[in-house]
Design an enzyme around this catalytic site. Structure first.
Site, short mmCIF file in Angstrom:
data_model
loop_
_atom_site.label_atom_id
_atom_site.label_comp_id
_atom_site.label_asym_id
_atom_site.label_seq_id
_atom_site.Cartn_x
_atom_site.Cartn_y
_atom_site.Cartn_z
N ASP A 39 -71.47 -32.70 -74.13
CA ASP A 39 -72.46 -31.98 -74.94
C ASP A 39 -73.42 -31.18 -74.06
O ASP A 39 -74.52 -30.82 -74.49
CB ASP A 39 -73.22 -32.96 -75.85
CG ASP A 39 -73.98 -34.01 -75.05
OD1 ASP A 39 -73.84 -34.01 -73.81
OD2 ASP A 39 -74.70 -34.82 -75.67
N HIS A 242 -64.03 -12.57 -52.50
CA HIS A 242 -64.87 -13.28 -53.48
C HIS A 242 -64.94 -14.77 -53.15
O HIS A 242 -64.81 -15.62 -54.03
CB HIS A 242 -64.34 -13.04 -54.91
CG HIS A 242 -64.60 -11.66 -55.39
ND1 HIS A 242 -63.96 -11.10 -56.48
CD2 HIS A 242 -65.43 -10.69 -54.94
CE1 HIS A 242 -64.38 -9.85 -56.67
NE2 HIS A 242 -65.28 -9.58 -55.74
N ASP A 259 -73.41 -12.45 -49.32
CA ASP A 259 -73.48 -11.48 -50.41
C ASP A 259 -74.19 -12.22 -51.55
O ASP A 259 -73.59 -13.06 -52.22
CB ASP A 259 -72.07 -11.05 -50.80
CG ASP A 259 -72.05 -9.97 -51.89
OD1 ASP A 259 -73.09 -9.78 -52.56
OD2 ASP A 259 -70.99 -9.34 -52.08
N ASP A 270 -78.07 -6.82 -55.46
CA ASP A 270 -76.73 -7.15 -54.93
C ASP A 270 -76.67 -6.72 -53.47
O ASP A 270 -76.36 -5.56 -53.18
CB ASP A 270 -75.67 -6.42 -55.78
CG ASP A 270 -74.26 -6.70 -55.31
OD1 ASP A 270 -74.06 -7.58 -54.47
OD2 ASP A 270 -73.35 -6.00 -55.81
N HIS A 349 -61.35 -2.39 -50.67
CA HIS A 349 -62.09 -2.24 -51.93
C HIS A 349 -62.79 -0.89 -51.97
O HIS A 349 -62.67 -0.09 -51.05
CB HIS A 349 -63.08 -3.41 -52.13
CG HIS A 349 -64.07 -3.61 -51.02
ND1 HIS A 349 -65.15 -2.79 -50.83
CD2 HIS A 349 -64.13 -4.55 -50.04
CE1 HIS A 349 -65.86 -3.23 -49.80
NE2 HIS A 349 -65.25 -4.29 -49.28
N HIS A 353 -70.47 0.24 -56.82
CA HIS A 353 -70.39 0.14 -58.28
C HIS A 353 -71.79 0.35 -58.85
O HIS A 353 -72.79 0.16 -58.15
CB HIS A 353 -69.84 -1.23 -58.70
CG HIS A 353 -70.56 -2.38 -58.04
ND1 HIS A 353 -71.73 -2.90 -58.51
CD2 HIS A 353 -70.27 -3.08 -56.91
CE1 HIS A 353 -72.13 -3.88 -57.70
NE2 HIS A 353 -71.28 -4.01 -56.72
N HIS A 360 -72.03 -5.73 -61.84
CA HIS A 360 -71.09 -4.62 -61.96
C HIS A 360 -71.45 -3.97 -63.30
O HIS A 360 -70.96 -4.36 -64.36
CB HIS A 360 -69.64 -5.12 -61.96
CG HIS A 360 -69.25 -5.72 -60.64
ND1 HIS A 360 -68.18 -6.53 -60.46
CD2 HIS A 360 -69.83 -5.62 -59.41
CE1 HIS A 360 -68.11 -6.91 -59.19
NE2 HIS A 360 -69.09 -6.36 -58.53
N GLU A 383 -71.29 -0.33 -50.20
CA GLU A 383 -70.89 -1.58 -49.57
C GLU A 383 -69.53 -1.51 -48.87
O GLU A 383 -68.58 -2.20 -49.25
CB GLU A 383 -70.88 -2.71 -50.61
CG GLU A 383 -70.12 -2.42 -51.90
CD GLU A 383 -70.15 -3.63 -52.84
OE1 GLU A 383 -69.74 -4.71 -52.43
OE2 GLU A 383 -70.59 -3.46 -54.01
N TYR A 387 -62.29 -6.21 -42.90
CA TYR A 387 -61.88 -7.62 -42.96
C TYR A 387 -60.56 -7.73 -42.20
O TYR A 387 -59.56 -7.11 -42.60
CB TYR A 387 -61.70 -8.05 -44.42
CG TYR A 387 -62.85 -7.58 -45.30
CD1 TYR A 387 -64.01 -8.35 -45.44
CD2 TYR A 387 -62.80 -6.33 -45.94
CE1 TYR A 387 -65.07 -7.88 -46.21
CE2 TYR A 387 -63.86 -5.87 -46.70
CZ TYR A 387 -64.99 -6.64 -46.83
OH TYR A 387 -66.05 -6.19 -47.59
N ARG A 405 -69.31 -6.95 -44.11
CA ARG A 405 -69.67 -6.03 -45.20
C ARG A 405 -71.18 -5.80 -45.10
O ARG A 405 -71.93 -6.73 -44.76
CB ARG A 405 -69.28 -6.60 -46.56
CG ARG A 405 -69.64 -5.70 -47.72
CD ARG A 405 -68.94 -6.03 -49.05
NE ARG A 405 -69.27 -7.34 -49.59
CZ ARG A 405 -68.48 -8.40 -49.54
NH1 ARG A 405 -67.30 -8.33 -48.95
NH2 ARG A 405 -68.85 -9.55 -50.05
N GLU A 407 -74.17 -4.11 -47.57
CA GLU A 407 -74.34 -3.63 -48.95
C GLU A 407 -75.83 -3.42 -49.26
O GLU A 407 -76.64 -4.34 -49.09
CB GLU A 407 -73.76 -4.66 -49.92
CG GLU A 407 -73.95 -4.27 -51.38
CD GLU A 407 -73.25 -5.21 -52.35
OE1 GLU A 407 -73.05 -6.40 -51.99
OE2 GLU A 407 -72.92 -4.76 -53.46
N1 GLY Z 1 -71.49 -9.20 -55.25
C1 GLY Z 1 -70.44 -8.54 -55.90
C2 GLY Z 1 -70.21 -7.22 -55.33
O1 GLY Z 1 -70.72 -6.91 -54.28
O2 GLY Z 1 -69.58 -6.39 -55.93
MN MN Z 2 -71.68 -5.13 -54.96
MN MN Z 3 -72.38 -7.87 -53.40
#
Ligand code: GLY
Ligand code: MN
Ligand code: MN
Length: 437
Positions: A39, A242, A259, A270, A349, A353, A360, A383, A387, A405, A407
């Site tokens: 619950d 991820h 991240d 982000d 990638h 975004h 996102h 970003e 890798y 990365r 960002e």
């Molecule tokens: N933290 C998710 C991205 O960077 O898209």
């Molecule tokens: Mn991002």
């Molecule tokens: Mn991110």
């Protein structure tokens, strides 16, 4: 809790209804309550578009907007006050306080929604709701069938259905001055949290301990929740895009990629930074890091109204591909490597975004197959990353398992951009200085 002024929500409702014809009825529902186990409920987080139009955080709520003959009316269906329920589960706004608190014309108890909806839809020209929202689609379907069944009593059911989400998505994509202030505050909180992580990071800490430092800093500065599950990835875990296990010990000589972004009154930040666990980049780490930073700088330099996402991505790809050729991770000509996308083995990638209430965020990226031009008031991430597969024995060992990365959160301005996360160290020298301090 920092919050936008109530008038902001009211103005959004007016803006939305001005885009719709006389006789349109908009129906939007809150996020469902999800059971976690037994619950126990998952933490409740309001649906972004519902919150965008209502400012209402409570569950079991529906907003109905009507472009009637006497102008637009707003109606909210929410939980009634209930002493016993409130003792057990928390305060409720209630039907009496809702109109004044939310600047909404009429409030009704949720239990009356289905009956009231028949009245509100009677004679409407179109029903506007999110087609992908199953609960609302079912509610609309049921209401329209009931209304058609009442034709002999003189009821008239609408003949058109229109998808609400593209309209609201387009509004959400362009941030108002108040939203920009809110996103700048969210970004600042996250900047301080990332700085804290750099300051306290030590060899032998666990990734979850570093995550806890970031999350603590979010909370003490007033963030209500994370904008998304944090990634704290030591060593080659950074090559899992991820990665969210966050349960490994941070090793001497490794990098750690964080991240993580906080949410503030339903607005996301982000940020990614990558730094050495022991405070000093190795030569190989520094080479890859500075290549990503150059790609980041090149992508940022493209941002201004009229530019497109593809400009940023192409600029980053060119820098990364040339850099990978220079250090021997790719071979052959730049143009050929770009054409055959061999860089995607290392940078797989996109450049970024939309960012807003969702990490996102909503909003389309292409018009007629073409990348959509940026305009003032949009917020995007930038970003780029590299890798390097830890298991690829065709790659020289010094490079293997490096994942980087960088960002930032970028507002498109009248003639360029504003980096909302610019106060977080990003150069090798600035990161090493902060960590040494
Ligand atoms: N933290 C998710 C991205 O960077 O898209
Ligand atoms: Mn991002
Ligand atoms: Mn991110």
């Amino acid at each position: 809790m920092t919050k936008l002024a109530t008038i902001e929500y009211s103005n959004r409702r007016k803006d939305l209804m001005q885009q719709l014809p006389r006789g349109a009825v908009v129906i939007i529902q809150c996020a469902p309550v999800y059971i976690r186990n037994g619950d126990v409920e998952h933490d409740y987080r309001q649906d972004s578009s519902f919150y965008y139009l209502s400012g209402m955080v409570e569950p079991h709520t529906t907003l109905v907007l009507v472009n009637g003959p006497e102008g637009c009316s707003s109606n909210i269906f929410c939980r009634s006050k209930d002493k016993l329920q409130e003792i057990w589960h928390g305060r409720r706004l209630g039907v009496d306080a809702a109109p004044h608190t939310l600047m909404i014309d009429n409030a009704y108890t949720s239990e009356t929604l289905e009956a009231q909806l028949i009245e509100l839809l009677d004679g409407a020209s179109q029903v506007v709701f999110g087609f992908s929202r199953e609960n609302t689609a079912e509610l609309v379907q049921q209401s329209l069938s009931k209304l058609r069944g009442l034709a002999r009593q003189g009821k008239i059911s609408p003949t058109q259905v229109v998808d609400l989400d593209p309209l609201v998505d387009a509004m959400r994509l362009l941030k108002s001055a108040a939203e920009i202030d809110q996103m700048a505050l969210a970004s600042n909180i996250s900047v301080v949290a990332h700085k804290r992580a750099m300051s306290v990071c030590k060899v032998g800490m666990n990734e979850f301990q570093l995550a806890a430092e970031v999350h603590h800093q979010f909370s003490v500065q007033g963030s209500q929740r994370l904008a998304y599950g944090s990634i704290v990835a030591g060593g080659d875990n950074a090559c899992i895009l991820h990665y969210t296990n966050n349960d490994q010990v941070l090793q001497d000589g490794d990098l750690v990629l964080i991240d993580a972004g906080c949410e503030l009154d339903h607005y996301a930040s982000d940020i990614t930074r990558t730094f050495p666990v022991n405070g000093r980049f190795s030569e190989a780490q520094k080479t890859i890091y500075e290549l990503v930073l150059s790609a980041h700088t090149a992508a940022l330099a493209c941002i201004k109204p009229g530019a497109v996402f593809a400009d940023m991505q192409n600029a980053a790809v060119e820098v990364i591909t040339q850099g990978l050729i220079d250090i021997g991770l790719l071979t052959g000509e730049l143009d050929k490597n770009i054409a055959d996308q061999s860089y995607r083995k290392f940078y797989m990638h996109n450049i970024g975004h939309w960012l807003g209430m969702d990490v996102h965020d909503v909003g389309i990226y292409k018009f007629n197959g073409e990348s959509r031009p940026l305009i003032q008031g949009m917020v995007t991430t930038v970003e780029p990353g590299i890798y390097i597969d830890p298991d690829d024995v065709s790659i020289a060992p010094e490079w293997r398992g490096i994942g980087v990365r960088i960002e930032d959160n970028i507002l498109v301005t009248k003639d360029g951009y504003r980096n909302l996360t610019e106060y977080l160290p990003v150069t090798v020298a600035d990161i090493e200085t902060l960590m040494a301090g």
